[in-house]
Design a protein around this motif. Structure first.
Motif, PDB file in Angstrom:
ATOM      1  N   ARG A  98      32.814  41.440  48.850  1.00 43.95           N
ATOM      2  CA  ARG A  98      32.877  41.569  47.398  1.00 43.95           C
ATOM      3  C   ARG A  98      34.270  41.157  46.936  1.00 43.95           C
ATOM      4  O   ARG A  98      35.264  41.459  47.592  1.00 43.95           O
ATOM      5  N   VAL A  99      34.329  40.458  45.818  1.00 47.20           N
ATOM      6  CA  VAL A  99      35.608  40.047  45.238  1.00 47.20           C
ATOM      7  C   VAL A  99      35.860  40.943  44.026  1.00 47.20           C
ATOM      8  O   VAL A  99      35.263  40.743  42.967  1.00 47.20           O
ATOM      9  N   PRO A 100      36.719  41.937  44.185  1.00 55.04           N
ATOM     10  CA  PRO A 100      36.955  42.870  43.081  1.00 55.04           C
ATOM     11  C   PRO A 100      37.909  42.300  42.033  1.00 55.04           C
ATOM     12  O   PRO A 100      38.700  41.400  42.313  1.00 55.04           O
ATOM     13  N   GLY A 101      37.790  42.837  40.841  1.00 49.02           N
ATOM     14  CA  GLY A 101      38.762  42.532  39.797  1.00 49.02           C
ATOM     15  C   GLY A 101      38.414  41.390  38.876  1.00 49.02           C
ATOM     16  O   GLY A 101      39.145  41.128  37.925  1.00 49.02           O
ATOM     17  N   HIS A 102      37.311  40.708  39.119  1.00 48.44           N
ATOM     18  CA  HIS A 102      36.977  39.592  38.234  1.00 48.44           C
ATOM     19  C   HIS A 102      36.242  40.093  36.988  1.00 48.44           C
ATOM     20  O   HIS A 102      35.695  41.189  36.972  1.00 48.44           O
ATOM     21  N   VAL A 103      36.265  39.272  35.968  1.00 48.91           N
ATOM     22  CA  VAL A 103      35.612  39.599  34.700  1.00 48.91           C
ATOM     23  C   VAL A 103      34.252  38.899  34.685  1.00 48.91           C
ATOM     24  O   VAL A 103      34.187  37.670  34.736  1.00 48.91           O
ATOM     25  N   SER A 104      33.180  39.672  34.616  1.00 50.43           N
ATOM     26  CA  SER A 104      31.825  39.109  34.693  1.00 50.43           C
ATOM     27  C   SER A 104      31.474  38.222  33.503  1.00 50.43           C
ATOM     28  O   SER A 104      30.731  37.252  33.647  1.00 50.43           O
ATOM     29  N   VAL A 105      31.989  38.573  32.342  1.00 50.44           N
ATOM     30  CA  VAL A 105      31.742  37.774  31.142  1.00 50.44           C
ATOM     31  C   VAL A 105      33.098  37.520  30.467  1.00 50.44           C
ATOM     32  O   VAL A 105      33.475  38.220  29.526  1.00 50.44           O
ATOM     33  N   PRO A 106      33.822  36.528  30.956  1.00 47.84           N
ATOM     34  CA  PRO A 106      35.147  36.267  30.390  1.00 47.84           C
ATOM     35  C   PRO A 106      35.047  35.776  28.948  1.00 47.84           C
ATOM     36  O   PRO A 106      34.174  34.976  28.620  1.00 47.84           O
ATOM     37  N   SER A 107      35.939  36.286  28.115  1.00 54.18           N
ATOM     38  CA  SER A 107      35.868  35.932  26.696  1.00 54.18           C
ATOM     39  C   SER A 107      37.021  35.042  26.243  1.00 54.18           C
ATOM     40  O   SER A 107      37.055  34.634  25.087  1.00 54.18           O
ATOM     41  N   ASN A 108      37.943  34.758  27.152  1.00 52.49           N
ATOM     42  CA  ASN A 108      39.050  33.886  26.760  1.00 52.49           C
ATOM     43  C   ASN A 108      39.578  33.134  27.982  1.00 52.49           C
ATOM     44  O   ASN A 108      39.196  33.416  29.121  1.00 52.49           O
ATOM     45  N   GLY A 109      40.442  32.198  27.718  1.00 52.31           N
ATOM     46  CA  GLY A 109      40.978  31.352  28.777  1.00 52.31           C
ATOM     47  C   GLY A 109      41.756  32.109  29.837  1.00 52.31           C
ATOM     48  O   GLY A 109      41.725  31.743  31.017  1.00 52.31           O
ATOM     49  N   ILE A 110      42.432  33.158  29.427  1.00 47.15           N
ATOM     50  CA  ILE A 110      43.210  33.942  30.391  1.00 47.15           C
ATOM     51  C   ILE A 110      42.279  34.610  31.398  1.00 47.15           C
ATOM     52  O   ILE A 110      42.540  34.598  32.604  1.00 47.15           O
ATOM     53  N   GLN A 111      41.182  35.173  30.929  1.00 45.22           N
ATOM     54  CA  GLN A 111      40.229  35.818  31.832  1.00 45.22           C
ATOM     55  C   GLN A 111      39.555  34.792  32.745  1.00 45.22           C
ATOM     56  O   GLN A 111      39.302  35.077  33.918  1.00 45.22           O
ATOM     57  N   LYS A 112      39.284  33.611  32.220  1.00 45.37           N
ATOM     58  CA  LYS A 112      38.686  32.552  33.039  1.00 45.37           C
ATOM     59  C   LYS A 112      39.641  32.135  34.152  1.00 45.37           C
ATOM     60  O   LYS A 112      39.247  32.017  35.315  1.00 45.37           O
ATOM     61  N   LEU A 113      40.892  31.932  33.793  1.00 41.47           N
ATOM     62  CA  LEU A 113      41.902  31.569  34.792  1.00 41.47           C
ATOM     63  C   LEU A 113      42.089  32.694  35.800  1.00 41.47           C
ATOM     64  O   LEU A 113      42.240  32.450  37.002  1.00 41.47           O
ATOM     65  N   GLN A 114      42.052  33.918  35.327  1.00 40.42           N
ATOM     66  CA  GLN A 114      42.170  35.075  36.213  1.00 40.42           C
ATOM     67  C   GLN A 114      41.028  35.076  37.235  1.00 40.42           C
ATOM     68  O   GLN A 114      41.255  35.311  38.423  1.00 40.42           O
ATOM     69  N   ASN A 115      39.816  34.806  36.790  1.00 41.68           N
ATOM     70  CA  ASN A 115      38.674  34.754  37.705  1.00 41.68           C
ATOM     71  C   ASN A 115      38.861  33.684  38.777  1.00 41.68           C
ATOM     72  O   ASN A 115      38.599  33.920  39.960  1.00 41.68           O
ATOM     73  N   ILE A 116      39.301  32.522  38.364  1.00 42.85           N
ATOM     74  CA  ILE A 116      39.506  31.428  39.317  1.00 42.85           C
ATOM     75  C   ILE A 116      40.592  31.801  40.318  1.00 42.85           C
ATOM     76  O   ILE A 116      40.439  31.599  41.528  1.00 42.85           O
ATOM     77  N   THR A 117      41.666  32.380  39.823  1.00 42.58           N
ATOM     78  CA  THR A 117      42.764  32.799  40.698  1.00 42.58           C
ATOM     79  C   THR A 117      42.298  33.861  41.685  1.00 42.58           C
ATOM     80  O   THR A 117      42.620  33.801  42.881  1.00 42.58           O
ATOM     81  N   ILE A 118      41.531  34.818  41.212  1.00 39.76           N
ATOM     82  CA  ILE A 118      41.011  35.879  42.083  1.00 39.76           C
ATOM     83  C   ILE A 118      40.121  35.285  43.171  1.00 39.76           C
ATOM     84  O   ILE A 118      40.205  35.674  44.344  1.00 39.76           O
ATOM     85  N   ALA A 119      39.278  34.332  42.804  1.00 38.44           N
ATOM     86  CA  ALA A 119      38.386  33.695  43.784  1.00 38.44           C
ATOM     87  C   ALA A 119      39.189  32.939  44.841  1.00 38.44           C
ATOM     88  O   ALA A 119      38.924  33.064  46.043  1.00 38.44           O
ATOM     89  N   LEU A 120      40.171  32.170  44.396  1.00 38.11           N
ATOM     90  CA  LEU A 120      40.984  31.407  45.351  1.00 38.11           C
ATOM     91  C   LEU A 120      41.822  32.331  46.230  1.00 38.11           C
ATOM     92  O   LEU A 120      41.977  32.081  47.432  1.00 38.11           O
ATOM     93  N   ASP A 121      42.333  33.405  45.648  1.00 38.61           N
ATOM     94  CA  ASP A 121      43.090  34.385  46.436  1.00 38.61           C
ATOM     95  C   ASP A 121      42.200  35.036  47.494  1.00 38.61           C
ATOM     96  O   ASP A 121      42.648  35.299  48.613  1.00 38.61           O
ATOM     97  N   ALA A 122      40.947  35.297  47.143  1.00 38.12           N
ATOM     98  CA  ALA A 122      40.017  35.899  48.104  1.00 38.12           C
ATOM     99  C   ALA A 122      39.780  34.952  49.278  1.00 38.12           C
ATOM    100  O   ALA A 122      39.685  35.395  50.431  1.00 38.12           O
ATOM    101  N   LEU A 123      39.687  33.671  48.999  1.00 36.91           N
ATOM    102  CA  LEU A 123      39.524  32.697  50.084  1.00 36.91           C
ATOM    103  C   LEU A 123      40.753  32.683  50.984  1.00 36.91           C
ATOM    104  O   LEU A 123      40.637  32.673  52.212  1.00 36.91           O
ATOM    105  N   THR A 124      41.916  32.682  50.368  1.00 34.55           N
ATOM    106  CA  THR A 124      43.162  32.689  51.138  1.00 34.55           C
ATOM    107  C   THR A 124      43.252  33.943  51.999  1.00 34.55           C
ATOM    108  O   THR A 124      43.609  33.880  53.175  1.00 34.55           O
ATOM    109  N   LYS A 125      42.901  35.074  51.411  1.00 29.07           N
ATOM    110  CA  LYS A 125      42.934  36.343  52.141  1.00 29.07           C
ATOM    111  C   LYS A 125      41.964  36.322  53.325  1.00 29.07           C
ATOM    112  O   LYS A 125      42.196  36.954  54.343  1.00 29.07           O
ATOM    113  N   ASP A 126      40.895  35.549  53.188  1.00 31.63           N
ATOM    114  CA  ASP A 126      39.895  35.446  54.251  1.00 31.63           C
ATOM    115  C   ASP A 126      40.285  34.400  55.301  1.00 31.63           C
ATOM    116  O   ASP A 126      39.533  34.135  56.223  1.00 31.63           O
ATOM    117  N   GLY A 127      41.454  33.787  55.129  1.00 36.43           N
ATOM    118  CA  GLY A 127      41.948  32.849  56.136  1.00 36.43           C
ATOM    119  C   GLY A 127      41.684  31.388  55.849  1.00 36.43           C
ATOM    120  O   GLY A 127      41.950  30.532  56.690  1.00 36.43           O
TER     121      GLY A 127
END
Length: 102
Positions: free
Chosen positions: A67-96
């Protein structure tokens, strides 16, 4: 006179490159959809469907089986969208996964 064959070759190369790009896009889209299928999610255009990070997070969760915690399921602005992308990429990095040129 020499420029005519060169222009024809450039045109062929350009068309071949365009065809190659379309094949790559289709192949990647199919791969993404295969990963998202268990979640009932589909991607039509990889260039736009990951823009808010929601489907990207879903793909990362499917691939890593975490599970990738901390993402916004329904982002309402650009900051939340960027946050989601960053969280996803960070999760990949954390997974090696080593991310290059992203």
């Amino acid at each position: 006179m020499e420029s005519e064959p060169l222009n024809r070759q450039q045109s062929l190369n350009s068309r071949s490159h365009g065809e190659w790009l379309q094949i790559q896009k289709t192949t990647f889209t199919n791969w993404v959809n295969e990963g998202l299928r268990p979640r009932g999610i589909t991607v039509e255009d990889v260039r736009t469907d990951f823009a808010d990070g929601v489907k990207l997070v879903a793909l990362v969760e499917s691939l890593t089986r975490h599970r990738v915690p901390g993402h916004v399921s329904v982002p309402s602005n650009g900051i939340q969208k960027l946050q989601n992308i960053t969280i996803a990429l960070d999760a990949l990095t954390k997974d090696g996964v080593k991310l290059v040129n992203i």
